[in-house]
Design an enzyme around this catalytic site. Structure first.
Site, PDB file in Angstrom:
ATOM      1  N   TYR A  31      37.909  46.765  50.416  1.00  0.00           N
ATOM      2  CA  TYR A  31      37.861  46.238  51.777  1.00  0.00           C
ATOM      3  C   TYR A  31      38.790  46.982  52.716  1.00  0.00           C
ATOM      4  O   TYR A  31      38.589  46.951  53.933  1.00  0.00           O
ATOM      5  CB  TYR A  31      38.186  44.738  51.763  1.00  0.00           C
ATOM      6  CG  TYR A  31      37.170  43.969  50.965  1.00  0.00           C
ATOM      7  CD1 TYR A  31      35.873  43.803  51.443  1.00  0.00           C
ATOM      8  CD2 TYR A  31      37.472  43.439  49.722  1.00  0.00           C
ATOM      9  CE1 TYR A  31      34.924  43.129  50.704  1.00  0.00           C
ATOM     10  CE2 TYR A  31      36.530  42.761  48.977  1.00  0.00           C
ATOM     11  CZ  TYR A  31      35.262  42.607  49.466  1.00  0.00           C
ATOM     12  OH  TYR A  31      34.315  41.947  48.736  1.00  0.00           O
TER      13      TYR A  31
ATOM     14  N   ARG B  62      30.837  36.949  52.044  1.00  0.00           N
ATOM     15  CA  ARG B  62      32.091  37.114  51.297  1.00  0.00           C
ATOM     16  C   ARG B  62      32.784  38.399  51.734  1.00  0.00           C
ATOM     17  O   ARG B  62      34.005  38.419  51.970  1.00  0.00           O
ATOM     18  CB  ARG B  62      31.770  37.131  49.809  1.00  0.00           C
ATOM     19  CG  ARG B  62      32.937  37.398  48.859  1.00  0.00           C
ATOM     20  CD  ARG B  62      32.428  37.221  47.429  1.00  0.00           C
ATOM     21  NE  ARG B  62      33.276  37.791  46.408  1.00  0.00           N
ATOM     22  CZ  ARG B  62      34.320  37.169  45.862  1.00  0.00           C
ATOM     23  NH1 ARG B  62      34.665  35.974  46.286  1.00  0.00           N
ATOM     24  NH2 ARG B  62      35.019  37.747  44.899  1.00  0.00           N
TER      25      ARG B  62
ATOM     26  N   HIS C  75      26.814  37.199  49.632  1.00  0.00           N
ATOM     27  CA  HIS C  75      27.801  38.209  49.242  1.00  0.00           C
ATOM     28  C   HIS C  75      28.279  38.975  50.468  1.00  0.00           C
ATOM     29  O   HIS C  75      29.454  39.363  50.558  1.00  0.00           O
ATOM     30  CB  HIS C  75      27.212  39.155  48.201  1.00  0.00           C
ATOM     31  CG  HIS C  75      28.243  39.723  47.281  1.00  0.00           C
ATOM     32  ND1 HIS C  75      29.020  38.939  46.442  1.00  0.00           N
ATOM     33  CD2 HIS C  75      28.661  41.004  47.079  1.00  0.00           C
ATOM     34  CE1 HIS C  75      29.852  39.711  45.763  1.00  0.00           C
ATOM     35  NE2 HIS C  75      29.665  40.959  46.139  1.00  0.00           N
TER      36      HIS C  75
ATOM     37  N   HIS D  33      39.487  38.171  42.484  1.00  0.00           N
ATOM     38  CA  HIS D  33      39.295  39.470  41.840  1.00  0.00           C
ATOM     39  C   HIS D  33      40.272  39.626  40.679  1.00  0.00           C
ATOM     40  O   HIS D  33      41.459  39.305  40.822  1.00  0.00           O
ATOM     41  CB  HIS D  33      39.522  40.608  42.831  1.00  0.00           C
ATOM     42  CG  HIS D  33      38.416  40.766  43.832  1.00  0.00           C
ATOM     43  ND1 HIS D  33      38.593  41.358  45.055  1.00  0.00           N
ATOM     44  CD2 HIS D  33      37.106  40.398  43.779  1.00  0.00           C
ATOM     45  CE1 HIS D  33      37.449  41.365  45.721  1.00  0.00           C
ATOM     46  NE2 HIS D  33      36.538  40.779  44.963  1.00  0.00           N
TER      47      HIS D  33
ATOM     48  N   LYS E 225      34.688  33.769  37.720  1.00  0.00           N
ATOM     49  CA  LYS E 225      34.314  34.558  36.551  1.00  0.00           C
ATOM     50  C   LYS E 225      35.346  34.381  35.439  1.00  0.00           C
ATOM     51  O   LYS E 225      36.543  34.297  35.694  1.00  0.00           O
ATOM     52  CB  LYS E 225      34.206  36.039  36.925  1.00  0.00           C
ATOM     53  CG  LYS E 225      33.022  36.350  37.840  1.00  0.00           C
ATOM     54  CD  LYS E 225      32.907  37.840  38.096  1.00  0.00           C
ATOM     55  CE  LYS E 225      31.676  38.167  38.934  1.00  0.00           C
ATOM     56  NZ  LYS E 225      31.550  39.631  39.182  1.00  0.00           N
TER      57      LYS E 225
ATOM     58  N   ARG F 210      32.057  33.150  45.902  1.00  0.00           N
ATOM     59  CA  ARG F 210      30.751  33.650  45.464  1.00  0.00           C
ATOM     60  C   ARG F 210      29.725  32.529  45.575  1.00  0.00           C
ATOM     61  O   ARG F 210      30.061  31.345  45.485  1.00  0.00           O
ATOM     62  CB  ARG F 210      30.829  34.150  44.026  1.00  0.00           C
ATOM     63  CG  ARG F 210      31.855  35.250  43.782  1.00  0.00           C
ATOM     64  CD  ARG F 210      31.962  35.591  42.308  1.00  0.00           C
ATOM     65  NE  ARG F 210      32.903  36.663  42.032  1.00  0.00           N
ATOM     66  CZ  ARG F 210      34.186  36.476  41.755  1.00  0.00           C
ATOM     67  NH1 ARG F 210      34.680  35.242  41.715  1.00  0.00           N
ATOM     68  NH2 ARG F 210      34.986  37.503  41.515  1.00  0.00           N
TER      69      ARG F 210
END
Length: 324
Positions: free
Chosen positions: A305, A273, A270, A296, A199, A175
């Site tokens: 994806y 990514r 993004h 993730h 995150k 990110r």
């Protein structure tokens, strides 16, 4: 007396709204913010979004009938607030996010003893169709890297930085916030891996290839020393004034590079990514490995994806098969 309430779907500066909340409601907002930032370790952006939605909700609570007690927050108030948002033009995705924020808040308030029961589960979460992200083809990604490399051949420190940023984003799929948060010591050049804090403060190690390694070498040895200053600290990527690279600058770097490629979709970090993840899957990577590389929390996010790759295969089939 009922106060004028702020339920504009564009959400005006919530700090001004927050400042006029009755003290019991303002105290609840403070506790909720600490919970999100400290206990759950969410990003500054996510905390700001959730807190802004909750401030709007509590402003509605205080404004509808002068109710200043959080105990008055029931499912009817939640539905009134969401209806007001919808009437002011909030999109389906915005409604879904605000519903999620309200449910998160009421669940926390119940656990904190501020509510005797949690009305959040009675709210229906609006379904939002998942849009397939725009991605570059492999040849388009290669062309963007080549254009960036050509600029770096002039040995200008900013051009060297921009090329390293682009190569590392595409090589790792990190990110933009993760990229800008990297320190020099986070890069292990010998093993060609980078340590990323994502995150929820989750740490992961992501590999990168020889092109990114070469771009990083040129940036660290020839470019970074020319931009480094008193404010640089250990930051890997620097702005022109010597401070840590701002995510907005990183976005501009990607947009400018992709803009040089004829026919390429306008993507930012993004999108880079998304492109990295799609190309990994198309190259044979398994879904679990891509999930780990991207950081993730759930496999469901990574599965998006697979839909991208299927859509690309369908498009190729339609273009090339004689009986498509």
């Amino acid at each position: 007396m009922a106060r004028a309430r702020s339920t504009d779907s564009r959400r005006p500066d919530f700090r001004a709204v927050r400042a006029r909340l009755p003290e019991p409601l303002a105290t609840a907002v403070d506790g909720f913010e600490r919970h999100l930032a400290v206990e759950r370790g969410l990003s500054v952006h996510t905390v700001r979004g959730y807190v802004g939605d909750v401030v709007s909700l509590l402003d509605h609570l205080a404004g509808t009938a002068g109710r200043e007690d959080l105990a008055d927050l029931d499912v009817s108030v939640l539905r009134e607030w969401l209806a007001a948002q919808h009437a002011r033009g909030a999109s389906r995705s915005t409604m879904a996010r605000r519903t999620a924020a309200a449910r998160t808040f009421t669940a926390w308030a119940r656990r904190a003893g501020l509510l005797t029961h949690d009305p959040g589960p009675r709210l229906a979460v609006p379904s939002t169709p998942r849009k397939l992200p725009a991605v570059l083809r492999t040849d388009q990604a290669r062309a963007a890297m080549q254009a960036s490399a050509a600029g770096a051949e002039q040995h200008d420190p900013v051009a060297l930085r921009d090329h390293a940023v682009l190569e590392l984003l595409y090589a790792t799929g990190v990110r933009v916030s993760e990229l800008c948060g990297l320190d020099v010591d986070d890069v292990d050049r010998e093993r060609r891996v980078v340590r990323v804090v994502g995150k929820g403060d989750r740490e992961r190690v992501v590999p990168f290839g020889l092109p990114a390694d070469g771009a990083l070498d040129r940036w660290i040895t020839a470019g970074r020393p020319k931009l480094a200053g008193a404010d640089s600290g250990a930051a890997l990527f620097l702005g022109v004034r010597g401070g840590r690279l701002d995510p907005r600058t990183a976005r501009r770097i990607v947009h400018d590079a992709v803009e040089t490629v004829p026919g390429a979709p306008d993507v930012g970090p993004h999108g880079m990514r998304h492109s990295a993840a799609t190309h990994l899957l198309e190259g044979g990577a398994d879904l679990r490995s891509v999930q780990e590389l991207l950081g993730h929390a759930t496999l469901a996010t990574t599965q998006l994806y697979t839909h991208v790759t299927v859509e690309r295969l369908k498009a190729i089939h339609e273009r090339t098969h004689p009986r498509s």
